[in-house]
Write a protein that holds these residues in place. Sequence first.
Motif, PDB file in Angstrom:
ATOM      1  N   UNK A 120       0.856  -1.176   0.000  1.00  0.00           N
ATOM      2  CA  UNK A 120       0.000   0.000   0.000  1.00  0.00           C
ATOM      3  C   UNK A 120       0.898   1.233   0.000  1.00  0.00           C
ATOM      4  N   UNK A 121       0.658   2.129  -0.955  1.00  0.00           N
ATOM      5  CA  UNK A 121       1.547   3.273  -1.174  1.00  0.00           C
ATOM      6  C   UNK A 121       0.852   4.575  -0.790  1.00  0.00           C
ATOM      7  N   UNK A 122       1.555   5.404  -0.025  1.00  0.00           N
ATOM      8  CA  UNK A 122       1.030   6.692   0.403  1.00  0.00           C
ATOM      9  C   UNK A 122       2.191   7.666   0.561  1.00  0.00           C
ATOM     10  N   UNK A 127       2.602  14.188  -9.108  1.00  0.00           N
ATOM     11  CA  UNK A 127       3.966  14.189  -9.653  1.00  0.00           C
ATOM     12  C   UNK A 127       4.904  13.369  -8.776  1.00  0.00           C
ATOM     13  N   UNK A 128       4.735  13.440  -7.453  1.00  0.00           N
ATOM     14  CA  UNK A 128       5.545  12.607  -6.562  1.00  0.00           C
ATOM     15  C   UNK A 128       5.238  11.129  -6.777  1.00  0.00           C
ATOM     16  N   UNK A 129       3.972  10.833  -6.986  1.00  0.00           N
ATOM     17  CA  UNK A 129       3.555   9.456  -7.238  1.00  0.00           C
ATOM     18  C   UNK A 129       4.195   8.921  -8.513  1.00  0.00           C
ATOM     19  N   UNK A 130       4.126   9.691  -9.598  1.00  0.00           N
ATOM     20  CA  UNK A 130       4.700   9.257 -10.873  1.00  0.00           C
ATOM     21  C   UNK A 130       6.191   8.994 -10.728  1.00  0.00           C
ATOM     22  N   UNK A 131       6.902   9.897 -10.038  1.00  0.00           N
ATOM     23  CA  UNK A 131       8.352   9.744  -9.854  1.00  0.00           C
ATOM     24  C   UNK A 131       8.667   8.519  -8.998  1.00  0.00           C
ATOM     25  N   UNK A 132       7.891   8.300  -7.937  1.00  0.00           N
ATOM     26  CA  UNK A 132       8.138   7.157  -7.049  1.00  0.00           C
ATOM     27  C   UNK A 132       7.943   5.843  -7.786  1.00  0.00           C
ATOM     28  N   UNK A 133       6.874   5.723  -8.562  1.00  0.00           N
ATOM     29  CA  UNK A 133       6.630   4.475  -9.281  1.00  0.00           C
ATOM     30  C   UNK A 133       7.623   4.286 -10.425  1.00  0.00           C
ATOM     31  N   UNK A 185       6.796   6.784   0.314  1.00  0.00           N
ATOM     32  CA  UNK A 185       7.301   6.781  -1.056  1.00  0.00           C
ATOM     33  C   UNK A 185       8.787   6.425  -1.136  1.00  0.00           C
ATOM     34  N   UNK A 186       9.573   6.860  -0.165  1.00  0.00           N
ATOM     35  CA  UNK A 186      11.011   6.556  -0.179  1.00  0.00           C
ATOM     36  C   UNK A 186      11.275   5.083   0.142  1.00  0.00           C
ATOM     37  N   UNK A 187      10.344   4.427   0.794  1.00  0.00           N
ATOM     38  CA  UNK A 187      10.491   3.016   1.166  1.00  0.00           C
ATOM     39  C   UNK A 187      10.282   2.068  -0.010  1.00  0.00           C
ATOM     40  N   UNK A 188       9.527   2.486  -0.996  1.00  0.00           N
ATOM     41  CA  UNK A 188       9.051   1.578  -2.038  1.00  0.00           C
ATOM     42  C   UNK A 188      10.164   0.824  -2.767  1.00  0.00           C
ATOM     43  N   UNK A 189      11.236   1.479  -3.226  1.00  0.00           N
ATOM     44  CA  UNK A 189      12.285   0.711  -3.918  1.00  0.00           C
ATOM     45  C   UNK A 189      12.975  -0.313  -3.012  1.00  0.00           C
ATOM     46  N   UNK A 190      13.095  -0.011  -1.725  1.00  0.00           N
ATOM     47  CA  UNK A 190      13.754  -0.945  -0.784  1.00  0.00           C
ATOM     48  C   UNK A 190      12.958  -2.235  -0.599  1.00  0.00           C
ATOM     49  N   UNK A 191      11.656  -2.143  -0.745  1.00  0.00           N
ATOM     50  CA  UNK A 191      10.809  -3.325  -0.574  1.00  0.00           C
ATOM     51  C   UNK A 191      11.177  -4.407  -1.595  1.00  0.00           C
TER      52      UNK A 191
END
Length: 191
Positions: free
Chosen positions: A59-61, A104-110, A65-71
Amino acid sequence: AELIASGCRHFGVSLEGTGDFFEQNRGFPWQRLVENLRMLQRARSRTAASRLRVFALVTCYYDNLEELPRILDLHREGVDLFRFRHFRPNDESQNHQALDAHPSLSHAAFARVRDRAAELGVAVETPADFTLSPLVEVAARARGVAPNQAADPGTRDGSAPFVCHFPFEMAWIFSDGLVSPCCESLFLGAL
């Protein structure tokens, strides 16, 4: 673990981050989650006929956002697929965490997630970039309406109603045996 490896086709783990971030959100030891995934991976390797696929439902919020790539590092522990989905607020106090407020933060994070997944050779599913609210699109398709006509005049703000498809895609089995059709506290019974 052997019963899961031999009898199940899909095993999902729900999380929002790793390490301390995971522990703060879930109240469960991160290392124990990792050890459980390793145990399942070993059981899968010992079970010749296993068709089990392990996936992470993330679940992304705004705050994670900074955690997502580490997962994605959980691929080393046997996770085959990572499904990233948008957080949907339960009340107004959580609205600032929803990514549709931060497109824009969402697009960059994904994009970072997809780049990291490509580096690692990991399978990921990420939400589409925001051009139209995903819930509006889902509701429009459910009603057979073209996306540009998705606004429902029956709602106060002109937006389409929320349509949840999770009860039709998966069931949740909790560690105490309770069975739920979705992520809410609705229980059908116990195993």
